[in-house]
Design a protein around this motif. Structure first.
Motif, PDB file in Angstrom:
ATOM      1  N   LYS A   7       0.378 -62.211   0.871  1.00 28.72           N
ATOM      2  CA  LYS A   7      -0.558 -61.143   0.592  1.00 28.72           C
ATOM      3  C   LYS A   7      -0.135 -60.666  -0.971  1.00 28.72           C
ATOM      4  O   LYS A   7      -0.967 -60.424  -1.765  1.00 28.72           O
ATOM      5  N   THR A   8       1.067 -60.198  -1.191  1.00 27.54           N
ATOM      6  CA  THR A   8       1.447 -59.646  -2.451  1.00 27.54           C
ATOM      7  C   THR A   8       2.885 -60.017  -2.951  1.00 27.54           C
ATOM      8  O   THR A   8       3.566 -60.288  -1.851  1.00 27.54           O
ATOM      9  N   ASN A   9       3.022 -59.984  -4.019  1.00 27.87           N
ATOM     10  CA  ASN A   9       4.422 -60.149  -4.535  1.00 27.87           C
ATOM     11  C   ASN A   9       4.827 -58.841  -5.290  1.00 27.87           C
ATOM     12  O   ASN A   9       6.088 -58.865  -5.842  1.00 27.87           O
ATOM     13  N   PHE A  10       4.232 -57.826  -4.918  1.00 30.12           N
ATOM     14  CA  PHE A  10       4.752 -56.542  -5.295  1.00 30.12           C
ATOM     15  C   PHE A  10       5.702 -56.049  -4.393  1.00 30.12           C
ATOM     16  O   PHE A  10       5.351 -55.736  -3.188  1.00 30.12           O
ATOM     17  N   PRO A  11       6.986 -55.956  -4.851  1.00 31.56           N
ATOM     18  CA  PRO A  11       8.249 -55.669  -3.851  1.00 31.56           C
ATOM     19  C   PRO A  11       8.521 -54.389  -3.719  1.00 31.56           C
ATOM     20  O   PRO A  11       9.356 -53.853  -2.788  1.00 31.56           O
ATOM     21  N   PHE A  12       7.841 -53.544  -4.337  1.00 31.80           N
ATOM     22  CA  PHE A  12       8.132 -51.927  -4.046  1.00 31.80           C
ATOM     23  C   PHE A  12       7.368 -51.104  -3.282  1.00 31.80           C
ATOM     24  O   PHE A  12       6.168 -51.302  -3.002  1.00 31.80           O
ATOM     25  N   ASP A  13       7.997 -50.323  -2.600  1.00 26.98           N
ATOM     26  CA  ASP A  13       7.378 -49.430  -1.631  1.00 26.98           C
ATOM     27  C   ASP A  13       7.898 -48.110  -1.882  1.00 26.98           C
ATOM     28  O   ASP A  13       8.991 -47.707  -2.039  1.00 26.98           O
ATOM     29  N   VAL A  14       6.988 -47.014  -1.476  1.00 26.62           N
ATOM     30  CA  VAL A  14       7.471 -45.625  -1.718  1.00 26.62           C
ATOM     31  C   VAL A  14       7.696 -44.873  -0.363  1.00 26.62           C
ATOM     32  O   VAL A  14       7.109 -45.196   0.621  1.00 26.62           O
ATOM     33  N   GLN A  15       8.506 -43.908  -0.341  1.00 28.23           N
ATOM     34  CA  GLN A  15       8.785 -43.054   0.767  1.00 28.23           C
ATOM     35  C   GLN A  15       8.994 -41.537   0.281  1.00 28.23           C
ATOM     36  O   GLN A  15       9.926 -41.260  -0.728  1.00 28.23           O
ATOM     37  N   LYS A  16       8.297 -40.760   0.834  1.00 27.17           N
ATOM     38  CA  LYS A  16       8.442 -39.387   0.412  1.00 27.17           C
ATOM     39  C   LYS A  16       9.656 -38.548   0.966  1.00 27.17           C
ATOM     40  O   LYS A  16      10.190 -38.864   2.139  1.00 27.17           O
ATOM     41  N   VAL A  17      10.352 -37.837  -0.003  1.00 25.38           N
ATOM     42  CA  VAL A  17      11.612 -37.030   0.524  1.00 25.38           C
ATOM     43  C   VAL A  17      11.499 -35.497  -0.122  1.00 25.38           C
ATOM     44  O   VAL A  17      10.735 -35.230  -1.031  1.00 25.38           O
ATOM     45  N   ASN A  18      12.278 -34.554   0.491  1.00 26.83           N
ATOM     46  CA  ASN A  18      12.208 -33.598  -0.107  1.00 26.83           C
ATOM     47  C   ASN A  18      13.581 -33.294  -0.724  1.00 26.83           C
ATOM     48  O   ASN A  18      14.594 -33.968  -0.514  1.00 26.83           O
ATOM     49  N   ILE A  19      13.500 -32.465  -1.935  1.00 25.29           N
ATOM     50  CA  ILE A  19      14.792 -32.225  -2.840  1.00 25.29           C
ATOM     51  C   ILE A  19      15.468 -31.125  -2.195  1.00 25.29           C
ATOM     52  O   ILE A  19      14.853 -29.866  -1.959  1.00 25.29           O
TER      53      ILE A  19
END
Lengths: 273, 166
Positions: free
Chosen positions: A97-109
């Protein structure tokens, strides 16, 4: 009870009047479509004001929920945004599908500091949510740091407000690249080193992440060049930069997960041996 | 006593019929239809039960509306004006020891005239405001009510002078 009845008797004329008036208004509404339209317009005016008032109160109590929804949406949008910063780098891979390896996850500081020369941040997600060491942490308008230590539910992050950390950066629409280092003291003021003086750079150029690491993808905008001097003696520019966002004032962040991290890391280990 | 009630009912019915069949078709200058039925409301004795009077005002307007196919404008106008009648009486005749008993028997001609004028004006303004029911028609409302007030006033003065004062 007696008092209520007394009031009724005392104001019986007004009560009767209002009752008959409302009755005749209904009569009017039922008989004439013109009046019906007009009366509905008036009632709409009142009811829309009333509803917008009650809606504004309801909205206030829904803020928490709405916030969470928006964060979730932002998480998705952020993952799309970091991909589209450099579509030429992450094209569609054959049979995949894609070779974009990055994914994000939200966090609180939950803890942030900027007073010392080596600042750290604590975030509220850890190994249980898939956070590992050396993941990048970004914010809405820039980057924040790298995950350093992880427990089950928390992780510590080396802030970019730390003079030990160097971030690989480029200049948007130019070929030159260098390293972003915090100057200390003021949270938004940074300097960029290792930029060769032969490269063409102007004041006001946008700084983006360079993509020369497994931590951050290419092309996250970080800040602008505020001042530059060409130092002829050592052959490097002396560049001052300012970030778009103050890293010490943040409460929400995104952790970037690189699914190819282990692959890249094993190559690095091989090189070191 | 009984004959008085019968007279009242008789004039009530007669005025409605006269209004619907005759005065709603007059069209003086093309648009003026004097409202004679108000005669019943003004000559109704002042010292009778006010609650019942409001109800009569409502019924009268309702019948006129019902028979002349005009939404509910007559109902609202005559209902409101009958609700306001004690106040109009108070301001037209002043606070005197001699409370007015009826328009027909009271000897104070100027006060009678003023009472009629205020009563009819309020009624007509409300009637036309509801009939047109739009801020754009403000001038038409004022013009129509002004002319109709004049004719209604003359007609009511004339016909009320025909009543036999006992």
């Amino acid at each position: 009870m007696q008092r209520i009845l007394n009031v009724f008797v005392k104001y019986r004329n007004s009560i009767l009047y209002l009752f008959l008036l409302s009755f005749s208004l209904f009569f009017l509404k039922a008989n004439s479509s013109f009046h019906k339209l007009k009366l509905e317009k008036i009632s709409l005016l009142f009811s829309s004001n009333l509803y917008s008032f009650s809606n504004s109160i309801n909205r206030y109590f829904r803020l928490e929920k709405e916030n969470q929804r928006l964060q979730k949406e932002n998480e998705v949008l952020k993952s799309i945004q970091i991909k589209f910063n450099a579509p030429f780098l992450y094209t569609e891979r054959y049979n995949n599908k894609t070779n974009f390896p990055f994914d994000v996850q939200k966090v609180n500081i939950i803890k942030n500091s900027f007073q010392s020369q080596r600042n750290y941040i604590i975030i509220d997600k850890g190994a249980a949510s898939g956070i590992r060491r050396e993941m990048g942490v970004i914010s809405a308008k820039g980057i924040i740091g790298l995950v350093q230590a992880v427990t089950d539910n928390y992780a510590s992050v080396i802030s970019i407000l730390n003079q030990d950390i160097k971030i690989n950066v480029r200049f948007k629409n130019r070929t030159a690249f260098g390293s972003l280092i915090w100057k200390g003291k003021i949270p938004k003021k940074f300097s960029i080193e290792d930029v060769v003086s032969t490269s063409s750079i102007k004041k006001g150029d946008t700084i983006v992440t360079g993509g020369m690491s497994s931590y951050f993808p290419y092309g996250i905008p970080l800040g602008v060049v505020t001042n530059l001097e060409n130092n002829i003696q050592n052959g490097y520019y002396k560049i001052d930069a300012e970030l778009f966002e103050n890293p010490s004032e943040l409460y929400k962040a995104y952790v970037i997960e690189n699914s190819d991290f282990n692959e890249i890391n094993s190559l690095m280990q091989n090189l070191k041996q | 006593m009984n004959s008085q009630i019968l007279k009242m009912i008789g004039s009530f019915v007669l005025l409605i019929i006269a209004q619907v069949l005759l005065f709603n078709q007059i069209n003086i200058f093309g648009f003026i239809n004097p409202m004679l039925y108000l005669l019943f409301l003004v000559m109704y004795p002042f010292d009778k039960n006010q609650t019942f009077y409001i109800f009569i005002g409502f019924i009268l307007g309702f019948f006129i509306d019902f028979l002349s196919q005009t939404g509910g404008a007559h109902t609202i106008a005559s209902l409101t004006v009958s609700y306001l009648r004690p106040i109009i009486i108070k301001y037209s005749y002043g606070l005197t020891s001699e409370k007015p008993k009826s328009l027909l028997t009271d000897p104070r001609k100027t006060n009678n005239f003023f009472f009629l004028l205020v009563f009819i004006s309020i009624h007509h303004l409300i009637y036309f405001a509801i009939a047109y029911f739009s801020a754009d028609a403000f001038l038409i409302i004022i013009k129509n009510s002004l002319f109709t007030i004049i004719f209604s006033l003359i007609l009511i003065l004339l016909i009320s002078s025909l009543y036999k004062v006992e």
